[in-house]
Design a protein around this motif. Structure first.
Motif, mmCIF file in Angstrom:
data_model
loop_
_atom_site.group_PDB
_atom_site.id
_atom_site.type_symbol
_atom_site.label_atom_id
_atom_site.label_comp_id
_atom_site.label_asym_id
_atom_site.label_seq_id
_atom_site.Cartn_x
_atom_site.Cartn_y
_atom_site.Cartn_z
ATOM 1 N N SER A 1 -49.272 89.438 12.511
ATOM 2 C CA SER A 1 -49.315 89.233 11.067
ATOM 3 C C SER A 1 -49.984 90.480 10.500
ATOM 4 N N ALA A 2 -49.644 90.822 9.257
ATOM 5 C CA ALA A 2 -50.160 92.071 8.694
ATOM 6 C C ALA A 2 -50.959 91.778 7.425
ATOM 7 N N ALA A 3 -52.226 92.218 7.412
ATOM 8 C CA ALA A 3 -53.037 92.158 6.188
ATOM 9 C C ALA A 3 -52.836 93.509 5.501
ATOM 10 N N THR A 4 -51.891 93.555 4.557
ATOM 11 C CA THR A 4 -51.508 94.856 3.988
ATOM 12 C C THR A 4 -52.552 95.398 3.014
ATOM 13 N N GLY B 1 -47.664 93.058 19.489
ATOM 14 C CA GLY B 1 -49.019 92.786 18.985
ATOM 15 C C GLY B 1 -49.623 91.488 19.483
ATOM 16 N N ASN B 2 -48.899 90.758 20.325
ATOM 17 C CA ASN B 2 -49.414 89.507 20.905
ATOM 18 C C ASN B 2 -49.932 88.513 19.872
ATOM 19 N N GLY B 3 -49.304 88.493 18.720
ATOM 20 C CA GLY B 3 -49.712 87.534 17.684
ATOM 21 C C GLY B 3 -50.997 87.913 16.969
ATOM 22 N N GLY B 4 -51.456 89.141 17.137
ATOM 23 C CA GLY B 4 -52.709 89.574 16.494
ATOM 24 C C GLY B 4 -52.509 89.969 15.033
ATOM 25 N N LEU B 5 -53.585 90.450 14.452
ATOM 26 C CA LEU B 5 -53.586 90.828 13.030
ATOM 27 C C LEU B 5 -53.666 92.347 12.895
ATOM 28 N N LEU B 6 -52.713 92.919 12.168
ATOM 29 C CA LEU B 6 -52.742 94.362 11.909
ATOM 30 C C LEU B 6 -53.338 94.592 10.515
ATOM 31 N N THR B 7 -54.291 95.499 10.444
ATOM 32 C CA THR B 7 -54.886 95.863 9.147
ATOM 33 C C THR B 7 -54.757 97.377 8.971
ATOM 34 N N ALA C 1 -55.247 99.255 12.505
ATOM 35 C CA ALA C 1 -56.063 98.627 13.548
ATOM 36 C C ALA C 1 -55.485 97.257 13.858
ATOM 37 N N LEU C 2 -55.416 96.955 15.140
ATOM 38 C CA LEU C 2 -54.895 95.657 15.572
ATOM 39 C C LEU C 2 -56.046 94.830 16.141
ATOM 40 N N SER D 1 -56.566 84.759 12.012
ATOM 41 C CA SER D 1 -56.635 84.840 10.550
ATOM 42 C C SER D 1 -57.611 85.942 10.151
ATOM 43 N N PRO D 2 -57.382 86.597 9.003
ATOM 44 C CA PRO D 2 -58.250 87.700 8.579
ATOM 45 C C PRO D 2 -59.714 87.281 8.417
#
Ligand SMILES: [Zn+2]
Length: 407
Positions: free
Chosen positions: A11-14, A57-63, A372-373, A378-379
Motif C-alpha cells: 500500500s502506498a502513503a503518497t 513489497g510483501n504487503g508493506g507500506l511504501l512512503t 521507504a518501505l 497501516s501508516p
C-alpha cells in the motif's frame, strides 16, 4: 513505456496533500524510471509494459523517503558523562563552570580532525537512513571560529559523497557565544556577518540563528538575517524555545522557510508565520530530553494552517536522538499530533521547511524516487511503535541505499 523498477504488493502513503491525509492507495504499484517516480496508482491500473526489475513489497507500506529537516549531526566528543553526572547530583552550573555544556562540544569539535568528524556523523546518519531518511539538513555551529565552521561544512560535503543522501547545509555560526568572545557577543556577530557568511554562502543553503536569552538577542539575530539575505541565503531560526523573544515573527518578515522549536510562541507570532508561509518545525526530542513542560501551540498552528514539520534535532546537548520514527511517536504522545500529522511532518511538510517541495516529500510522478518501505499494515503503526526498526528498504533517487537483513 519501459520502466527500471516496479514495486508492487504494497500500500502506498503518497502524502500528496495535507488535506488527503496519508493519500493512501491500497494494493498499489509504483514504477521508477531512472532517478524519478514514473507512475503511482492502483496496481490494477498500472500501465502495461515491462520493468527491468520487480520488487515484491510483501504487503508493506511504501512512503516517500523521510526528511529530517533539523539536525546538528556533526560534532566531536560526547556528553554522555555529563548526563551521568547530572543524574548523580552534580549541578549544571558546576558543569558549565568547568567548561562543560555546549562549550565542551565546541572544544571537542575544534580538536577533531575532518576525518573523525565525518566518520562519527556518518555513523549517526546511517541510523537515520536505516529508518527511511533520504534527505537530511545539518547545521554548523559547534566550531564558532572560521576554520572549524569551514571544517564542518567540508564534513557535510564528505557525508553527501559517502552516503548518496541529500545533505542540505545550514550555517549556524550564531549558535552560541564562543569563550574567546565572552561578554563581546556583538563583536562575534560582526565576525559571523562580515567574514563567515561571505566566505561560506557559496557552500551552504541556509543561515540559522539561535535567538534566546542564553544565546543571541533579537537585534543580533536581525543583523545575521540581513547579512544572510545579502548573500542569497534562505533563513531559518531557533525561535521561542525557552521564552518568547519574537524571533519567529522577525524571521517571517525575512521570508524564513522555517521557525523551529516554538514552545513559547504566541498567537501574533503564529499569525505572522502564516502570513509569510513559514513552516513550524517541532522538535519533541529536545522537549523530552530537557523535560520541558510547555508544549508548542499546536491548535494555533492548525487554526492558522501553519505547516508543521517534525525532526530529530539530533545534537549532543539537548537531543542525542538517532531515530526519526521515535520522533513521530513523541510528536503524538508529547505534542498531541495525530499520526497522520506526524508523518506529514517528516514528508510533505518537512520539504516545505527546506524549500524542496518540487523535488521530494511525496510519492507522485516526476518527483525524485526517494522511497521507504516499512513492514507495517497501516501508516499509524509508524507513529504508534516505540523502538525497533520497521523499515525494510530505502531507495534514494531510484537506487537502493538500505535493505534489512530479514524482511
Ligand atoms: Zn537545533
Amino acid at each position: 513505456m519501459k520502466y527500471d523498477v516496479r514495486i508492487e504488493n504494497i500500500s502506498a502513503a503518497t502524502m500528496t496533500s495535507t488535506e488527503s491525509g496519508y493519500g493512501l492507495i491500497d494494493d498499489a504499484a509504483v514504477l521508477v524510471q531512472g532517478d524519478k517516480i514514473g507512475w503511482v496508482g492502483k496496481r490494477s491500473e498500472a500501465p502495461a509494459g515491462t520493468a527491468d526489475k520487480t520488487v515484491d513489497g510483501n504487503g508493506g507500506l511504501l512512503t516517500p523517503g523521510l526528511i529530517d529537516c533539523h539536525t546538528h549531526l556533526i560534532y566531536g566528543g560526547s556528553r554522555a558523562s555529563e548526563f551521568e553526572e547530572l543524574l548523580t547530583g552534580t549541578s549544571y552550573t558546576e558543569i558549565l563552570k568547568r567548561g562543560g555544556g555546549i562549550l565542551s562540544t565546541v572544544r571537542d569539535t575544534r580538536n577533531a580532525s575532518l576525518e573523525e568528524l565525518t566518520k562519527a556523523a556518518n555513523r549517526r546518519l546511517s541510523s537515520l537512513i536505516k529508518e527511511g531518511v533520504t534527505t537530511v539538513e545539518i547545521k554548523t555551529g559547534y566550531g564558532l571560529d572560521f576554520e572549524t565552521e569551514r571544517k564542518i561544512i567540508q564534513a557535510m560535503k564528505n557525508l553527501e559523497k559517502q552516503t548518496d543522501i541529500t545533505v542540505k547545509k545550514t550555517f549556524l555560526g550564531a549558535h552560541a557565544v564562543p569563550r574567546e568572545y565572552e561578554k563581546k557577543s556583538d563583536a562575534y556577530i560582526e565576525l559571523v556577518c562580515n567574514k563567515m557568511i561571505p566566505a561560506f554562502a557559496g557552500d551552504v543553503d541556509y543561515a540559522d540563528v539561535f535567538c534566546e536569552s542564553i544565546a543571541f538577542s533579537l537585534p543580533q539575530t536581525k543583523r545575521v538575517f540581513e547579512a544572510a539575505q545579502q548573500h542569497g541565503l534562505k533563513i531559518r531560526v531557533h525561535a521561542e524555545q525557552l521564552s518568547n523573544m519574537g524571533a519567529a515573527s522577525l524571521a517571517s518578515e525575512f521570508g524564513a522557510l522555517s521557525a523551529d522549536h516554538l514552545e513559547y510562541i504566541d498567537e501574533a507570532g503564529v499569525r505572522n508565520m502564516a502570513d509569510r508561509g513559514t513552516t513550524a518545525v517541532l522538535l519533541p526530542g529536545a522537549f523530552y530530553f530537557l523535560r520541558e513542560k510547555k508544549i508548542p501551540p499546536i491548535d494555533l498552528f492548525r487554526r492558522y494552517s501553519v505547516p508543521m514539520a517534525v525532526s530529530t534535532d539530533s545534537n549532543p546537548g539537548s537531543s542525542p536522538c538517532l531515530s526519526i520514527l521515535l520522533m513521530l511517536n513523541m510528536a503524538c504522545t508529547l505534542f498531541h499530533l495525530t499520526p497522520e500529522e506526524a508523518l506529514q511532518g517528516v514528508t510533505i511538510n518537512a520539504v516545505k521547511a527546506l524549500g524542496l517541495e518540487n523535488e521530494c516529500g511525496t510519492l507522485e510522478k516526476g518527483k525524485t524516487a526517494d522511497m521507504a518501505l516499512f513492514n507495517v499494515k497501516s501508516p499509524a503503526e509508524l507513529a504508534y511503535t516505540m523502538g525497533g526498526n520497521l523499515c525494510v528498504k530505502v531507495w534514494k533517487a531510484g537506487k537502493p541505499v538500505f535493505s534489512a537483513a530479514v524482511e
